[in-house]
Write an enzyme that holds these catalytic residues in place. Structure first.
Site, PDB file in Angstrom:
ATOM      1  N   ASP A  91     -41.421  -5.732  31.853  1.00 53.51           N
ATOM      2  CA  ASP A  91     -40.217  -4.961  31.545  1.00 53.51           C
ATOM      3  C   ASP A  91     -38.970  -5.814  31.781  1.00 53.51           C
ATOM      4  O   ASP A  91     -38.736  -6.303  32.889  1.00 53.51           O
ATOM      5  CB  ASP A  91     -40.160  -3.704  32.410  1.00 53.51           C
ATOM      6  CG  ASP A  91     -39.227  -2.653  31.847  1.00 53.51           C
ATOM      7  OD1 ASP A  91     -38.082  -2.995  31.490  1.00 53.51           O
ATOM      8  OD2 ASP A  91     -39.637  -1.484  31.764  1.00 53.51           O
ATOM      9  N   SER A 135     -36.080   1.192  27.741  1.00 52.07           N
ATOM     10  CA  SER A 135     -37.525   1.107  27.894  1.00 52.07           C
ATOM     11  C   SER A 135     -38.263   2.292  27.279  1.00 52.07           C
ATOM     12  O   SER A 135     -39.475   2.222  27.099  1.00 52.07           O
ATOM     13  CB  SER A 135     -37.886   1.012  29.385  1.00 52.07           C
ATOM     14  OG  SER A 135     -37.419  -0.200  29.926  1.00 52.07           O
TER      15      SER A 135
END
Length: 531
Positions: A91, A135
């Site tokens: 991430d 995200s």
């Protein structure tokens, strides 16, 4: 800027900097400590040379080795059917982050494990409504093959973030590759260092108009109905894809229990509906007659016989799991497993499936460290992420297991100045700026690190600041409470069946299609494409 530049032009910035410096969120910044280097001294470019690098032959041999490897892959493409697919998601792991991690590991000539994969590509990360994504929208893209709007998960772009009704329309719901795997008789699971209800892992199984709806209280606080909208934790326990996940490992216990309840470490839950979803999960598996286990600690995980486990739920923290470096520094390594350990456990359970499996693994805290401009923690988590990838590759075969490594989006961190070859990447650049002051090699375009960039006198002198403190916030140009994502493309690395599909530059939403084709599952299975 010159040394004699008037400081008046900085007044606005200084006010903002002081506001950030006095904000409680940053009150835990460490006191400045004496740095080992003195950046005002004339910095030598001398370093320990590798004799081999002085010779032309060394570089030619290195190129020959790389060429030979490429030729071997070109002669025989791996077109096996992928029994197993593992998607690793770093991430916020930008290309700059990977390059900085190499230096953090010791030298720029090093490679993190997945950089050795034979095929590399780039994916375009934008959301339908935003150039720089989050995200949630990206999880929808790389897991279901559909791009959505910023802040939404598992729904197409007809759903705007926070729309109380649009996300309840099942015609807007997308199907994830985990669902395709389950429908093909494979097992599926997820591992994350975030809350298991957080944006990235939720993309495996959830469909919501707002990524924040991790539990029912978050929905009602958004002035929406928690009865019409099912929160993410409930979807994990009750809805088909989440309920059938064989492995769920990460953090986030609080989203599963009511506020009146205390967890194993005496932390209160966050739900308002009086429910204990962990007990509901256990009862559901008990009714199936399955060998299912819930664990909340590293010890509990280590004590399991994974070769006889049908379902595994591990929630190791009330919220996110700790940063990897902090696990040791804060003596939490005995309590919570590392990303590598969780990955190994997941593979051991999923490998019991005769039909194969899909596994999603997220190194979540790379992103969170960047948001606070604490670059060292981001690099530590990237290094651990690379270890997990290397472990997964060693536990599986390239003949039947496709491993894809990518990121959801980038960050604004850059490597700047002219550091010498083996200089600590966390230190100050050897060259001074035009104002005769030093600056950090790693810096951000924006974020809370602004407090280490300017003060009431202008740009701060970091000569005696310990930039190698894990909590040091690296310099940032624009003052923000949290640093933003970047909008550029991110890397995609592949190893295993149909690895060659992952070269070039393509939409992020193409990734699940390529994986599904390799595994012969879902709408992109070869036999379905023929129709």
């Amino acid at each position: 800027m010159t040394k004699g530049l008037k400081r008046a032009n900085y007044s606005v910035w200084c006010i903002l900097a002081l506001a950030l410096m006095t904000c409680p969120a940053w009150a835990d910044l460490s006191d400045e400590q004496e740095n080992e280097q003195h950046p005002r001294m004339s910095v030598s470019r001398d370093y320990v040379e590798l004799d081999e690098e002085l010779n032309t032959r060394f570089w030619h041999d290195k190129a020959q080795s790389i060429l030979a490897d490429k030729l071997s892959h070109h002669k025989k493409l791996n077109e096996n059917r992928a029994k197993n697919v593992i998607l690793f998601l770093g991430d916020g792991m930008s290309v700059h982050t990977i390059a900085a991690t190499r230096a953090f590991m010791g030298d720029s000539n090093k490679q993190v494990s997945f950089e050795k994969f034979p095929y590399v590509g780039l994916s375009k990360t934008y959301a339908v409504d935003e150039r720089t994504p989050d995200s949630a929208s990206t999880a929808t893209a790389y897991l279901s093959g559909v791009k959505g709007n910023y802040g939404t998960i598992g729904v197409n772009a007809q759903v705007k973030r926070g729309d109380c009704l649009a996300g309840t329309d099942k015609s807007t719901h997308t199907e994830s590759i985990a669902q395709w795997a389950q429908e093909a008789g494979k097992w599926a699971g997820l591992v994350t260092t975030a809350r298991v209800t957080h944006a990235s892992p939720a993309g495996v199984y959830a469909h919501v108009a707002d990524r924040g709806w991790e539990h029912d209280e978050k929905i009602t606080s958004s002035n929406c109905s928690a009865e019409l909208n099912t929160d993410i934790a409930r979807q994990l326990v009750e809805w088909p894809v989440g309920r059938d996940l064989r492995v769920v490992l990460g953090g986030g216990r609080a989203s599963f229990r009511d506020k009146s309840m205390r967890d194993e470490e005496s932390f209160a839950g966050k739900r308002n509906d009086g429910r204990d979803l962990i007990k509901d999960w256990q009862q559901d598996k008990q009714q199936k007659g399955a060998e299912a286990h819930y664990v909340w600690s590293r010890e509990g995980l280590n004590n399991l016989d994974l070769t006889k486990t049908d379902y595994l739920l591990g929630l190791f923290d009330v919220s996110h799991c700790p940063y990897h470096g902090d696990r040791t520094r804060m003596h939490m390594d005995y309590l919570e497993p590392s990303l590598s350990e969780m990955t190994e456990a997941a593979i051991k359970v999923l490998s019991r499936s005769e039909q194969g499996y899909f596994l999603f693994v997220e190194g979540a805290r790379i992103d969170m460290a960047h948001h606070t401009t604490k670059a060292q923690k981001a690099l530590e988590d990237t290094e651990e992420f690379a270890r997990a990838v290397e472990l997964a590759r060693s536990l599986t075969s390239e003949e039947d297991t496709l491993i894809v490594v990518t990121s959801d989006h980038s960050h604004t961190m850059t490597i700047n100045g002219y550091p010498y070859r083996r200089q600590n990447i966390l230190s100050l650049a050897p060259n001074l700026a035009e104002d005769a002051l030093p600056f950090t090699i790693l810096s951000y375009a924006n974020g809370p690190g602004f407090v280490n960039t300017y003060d009431e006198n202008g740009r701060k002198d970091l000569t005696h600041t310990n930039t190698k403190d894990p909590d040091f916030q690296f310099q940032a140009t624009v003052p923000l409470n949290t640093e933003t994502h970047g909008g550029e493309d991110v890397g995609v690395f592949a190893s295993g069946p149909h690895e060659h599909f992952f070269s070039g530059n393509y939409e992020q939403s193409t990734i699940p299609a390529l994986m599904a084709y390799a595994a012969n599952i879902g709408p992109f299975a070869p036999d379905k494409l023929k129709n």
